[in-house]
Write a protein that holds these residues in place. Structure first.
Motif, PDB file in Angstrom:
ATOM      1  N   SER A   1       0.647  -1.291   0.406  1.00  0.00           N
ATOM      2  CA  SER A   1      -0.052  -0.087  -0.497  1.00  0.00           C
ATOM      3  C   SER A   1       0.676   1.091  -0.043  1.00  0.00           C
ATOM      4  CB  SER A   1      -0.862   0.028   1.293  1.00  0.00           C
ATOM      5  OG  SER A   1       0.141  -0.537   2.226  1.00  0.00           O
ATOM      6  N   GLY A   2       0.004   2.302  -0.464  1.00  0.00           N
ATOM      7  CA  GLY A   2       1.113   3.702  -0.470  1.00  0.00           C
ATOM      8  C   GLY A   2       0.156   4.638   0.193  1.00  0.00           C
ATOM      9  N   ALA A   3      -0.137   5.608   0.335  1.00  0.00           N
ATOM     10  CA  ALA A   3      -0.793   7.329   0.229  1.00  0.00           C
ATOM     11  C   ALA A   3       0.307   8.327   0.165  1.00  0.00           C
ATOM     12  CB  ALA A   3      -2.021   6.878   1.169  1.00  0.00           C
ATOM     13  N   VAL A   4      -0.924   9.084  -0.745  1.00  0.00           N
ATOM     14  CA  VAL A   4      -0.080  10.732  -0.483  1.00  0.00           C
ATOM     15  C   VAL A   4      -0.793  11.666  -0.191  1.00  0.00           C
ATOM     16  CG1 VAL A   4      -0.183  11.082  -3.287  1.00  0.00           C
ATOM     17  CG2 VAL A   4       1.340  12.673  -1.892  1.00  0.00           C
ATOM     18  N   TYR A   5      -0.809  13.338   0.506  1.00  0.00           N
ATOM     19  CA  TYR A   5      -2.487  14.212  -0.111  1.00  0.00           C
ATOM     20  C   TYR A   5      -1.381  14.839   0.066  1.00  0.00           C
ATOM     21  CZ  TYR A   5      -2.419  10.139   3.890  1.00  0.00           C
ATOM     22  OH  TYR A   5      -2.865   9.221   4.760  1.00  0.00           O
TER      23      TYR A   5
END
Length: 191
Positions: free
Chosen positions: A39-43
């Motif tokens: 998984s991964g995320a950026v805001y």
């Protein structure tokens, strides 16, 4: 969305207009047989009125190759949203650790026109002989069309047609797989 390789990042372009304390998020979750393996995320915050690139690095908890990917995009302040916050995304793609193999297998994957009305023309180049599949998926990850099914193709430039006449208007993803390397891009259908 089905997938058959290990992306190291989700890339794309965005514009963002956050209202109040809203922030936007682009997230990727990869599964193998229903279990999360990466998984991964950026805001995003504030206002970004020019198209700006972003990259979401993927962290894996397993050495397995995923079979499904879930992409999530939203704008909120946790449990609630502020009306009129807007997140625009375009030209989503994956990075792979074996970029050399990907470059050798598939080049210049494009669709025209986009948005498409009745027919979408997919063009691509191969730098090596490979079994090739071209499929179209809806937002729920259901395969709605298979234009090429594991056909061995030699190096060269190719063109394939997707008949979009009988599909509902909306966002779809087309995937081209060659030699086990998959590229996925967005296609909008309008009527």
């Amino acid at each position: 969305i089905p997938i058959a390789s290990r992306p190291t990042a989700l890339n794309g372009w965005y514009q963002y207009a956050g209202i109040g304390s809203d922030s936007g998020e682009a997230a990727i979750t990869l599964f193998k047989n229903g279990t999360v393996i990466g998984s991964g995320a950026v805001y995003f915050t504030g206002t970004v009125s020019n198209w700006t690139s972003f990259s979401v690095p993927v962290t894996y908890t397993s050495s397995d190759v995923p079979d499904t990917v879930q992409l999530l995009f939203f704008s909120s302040t946790g449990d609630s949203t502020t009306p009129n916050s807007t997140l625009w995304l375009d030209d989503l793609s994956y990075d792979y650790a074996s970029a050399i193999n990907q470059t050798q297998a598939i080049k210049q994957l494009q669709v025209f026109p986009n948005p498409a009305n009745n027919i979408a023309e997919i063009t691509y180049s191969l730098n090596q002989s490979a079994p090739v599949s071209l499929e179209l998926y809806d937002l729920a990850g259901r395969k709605v069309q298979s234009a090429i099914n594991n056909q061995v193709q030699t190096p060269g430039r190719y063109r394939a047609m997707l008949n979009t006449e009988n599909l509902e208007p909306g966002i779809y993803f087309y995937t081209l797989t060659a030699n086990g390397i998959t590229q996925t891009k967005r296609l909008e259908i309008v009527h």
